[in-house]
Structure formats: structure tokens, C-alpha cells
Design a protein around this motif. Sequence first.
Motif, PDB file in Angstrom:
ATOM      1  N   TYR A  75       0.840  -1.199   0.000  1.00  0.00           N
ATOM      2  CA  TYR A  75       0.000   0.000   0.000  1.00  0.00           C
ATOM      3  C   TYR A  75       0.872   1.245   0.000  1.00  0.00           C
ATOM      4  O   TYR A  75       1.907   1.282   0.646  1.00  0.00           O
ATOM      5  N   ASP A  76       0.419   2.267  -0.730  1.00  0.00           N
ATOM      6  CA  ASP A  76       1.167   3.516  -0.820  1.00  0.00           C
ATOM      7  C   ASP A  76       0.184   4.641  -1.110  1.00  0.00           C
ATOM      8  O   ASP A  76      -0.698   4.482  -1.949  1.00  0.00           O
ATOM      9  N   ASN A  77       0.330   5.776  -0.440  1.00  0.00           N
ATOM     10  CA  ASN A  77      -0.584   6.890  -0.713  1.00  0.00           C
ATOM     11  C   ASN A  77      -0.092   7.760  -1.854  1.00  0.00           C
ATOM     12  O   ASN A  77      -0.824   8.588  -2.358  1.00  0.00           O
ATOM     13  N   GLY A  78       1.129   7.585  -2.318  1.00  0.00           N
ATOM     14  CA  GLY A  78       1.637   8.349  -3.457  1.00  0.00           C
ATOM     15  C   GLY A  78       1.614   7.548  -4.736  1.00  0.00           C
ATOM     16  O   GLY A  78       2.180   7.944  -5.751  1.00  0.00           O
ATOM     17  N   PHE A  79       0.966   6.400  -4.719  1.00  0.00           N
ATOM     18  CA  PHE A  79       0.925   5.467  -5.845  1.00  0.00           C
ATOM     19  C   PHE A  79       0.237   6.079  -7.068  1.00  0.00           C
ATOM     20  O   PHE A  79       0.719   5.974  -8.171  1.00  0.00           O
ATOM     21  N   LEU A  80      -0.900   6.722  -6.869  1.00  0.00           N
ATOM     22  CA  LEU A  80      -1.656   7.315  -7.974  1.00  0.00           C
ATOM     23  C   LEU A  80      -1.873   8.815  -7.850  1.00  0.00           C
ATOM     24  O   LEU A  80      -2.368   9.433  -8.770  1.00  0.00           O
ATOM     25  N   GLN A  81      -1.537   9.407  -6.708  1.00  0.00           N
ATOM     26  CA  GLN A  81      -1.766  10.839  -6.529  1.00  0.00           C
ATOM     27  C   GLN A  81      -0.688  11.432  -5.630  1.00  0.00           C
ATOM     28  O   GLN A  81      -0.031  10.719  -4.897  1.00  0.00           O
TER      29      GLN A  81
END
Length: 189
Positions: A75-81
Motif C-alpha cells: 500500500y502507498d498513498n503516493g501510488f496514484l496521486q
Amino acid sequence: MRQFFLIILFSFLAIAEIQAQIADWIKTQTKENKMEIGFSFESRNSFLLEQSNKLNGLRLHFEFGEYYNAGIGYYDNGFLQKSKTNLSFIGLFQEFLLFKNKKGAGNLSMMMDFGEYGPTENLDPKAFVAYEVMLGGQLNFLKYFFGGAAVGYRLGLINPHRADYKISSPLYQLKVGLHFSEIARSLKK
């Protein structure tokens, strides 16, 4: 005082018995059902550093029948935005299907997270270990579509002690999807 001690003792014994029954059930599910491997994309929302935080993840899961699956996800919060905070982790999860009928289903998901987080500008991210529990459900509509929601909590087990870096937070998830198995069955007819 003696009654209080007895209540605590019986509570711990009951919890131990329930854990043993769940472990036996998982063992039965993994032995009796053929394992199937699957990949999925998931999105969930939480809060980090007093800001809303959307997490996107890729999951590899091992399904044992329709009632139990386990796996690993990234999981990553910078993956798509872009985000003002950085949160990325690897999660080991297991999910239990609580009920299922033609109208919908309910499940319980538990995950151990191992990762790092902090402000994007900070070159020194903080490591953490957390435990997540989510309870969710979905409703089926129009034969091929479903919509659902889940709520839960992330509890930081090992993380920095500064108040502004706490990893513990509520979690929520909204989802809409297609039942690909139903579409495949319809095409085979």
C-alpha cells in the motif's frame, strides 16, 4: 476483589478458547479447500498527520474456499496521486466471510502493517508496525454489480511517541465493482 479476579481469569480463558476454535477452523479451511491465487487492487481511506489520506494497494491473495483468504499487499498513498504525507507499507492480511446470500455479503478483515511514514518533505521517514481491523459489507444489484462499505481502525503498535506522528486512525472504505464470475457464467450459456 476476589470476584474481580475471577471475572478477569474467566475472560482470559474464554478468549483463549475462542482463539483455539478460530485456529482450528482456519486449519480446516486450508486443508479441505483447494487454494486459488488471485490479485486485486484496493483503495482505502484513513487519516495521517491530521490529514485525510487515500491509500492504494496491490494484493496477492490465497483463497481457501469462499469463507477464508489470506495474503500480502503493498500500500502507498503516493501510488496514484500526490500527497503532503508519505505512507507506504507491506501488509499481511486475512479475511473471513461472515455471511453470504444473493443480496450481499459481510466480512471481517485483519492486517498487520510494516512500513514507514512522515511528511513528504521529511527525508527521515518513521518506521511503524500497526494492526488493522475492518468490518465490511456489500450489496448486490443489477445481477453483475455490487456496492459496499467497510469501517475499521488502525492501531499503531510500534511508532514514534510524538503526538503529531501517531499512526493510529480510523479507516473507511467505499467500493463499487463487477462480479466477473457472474459475467463469465452468462457468457458460457
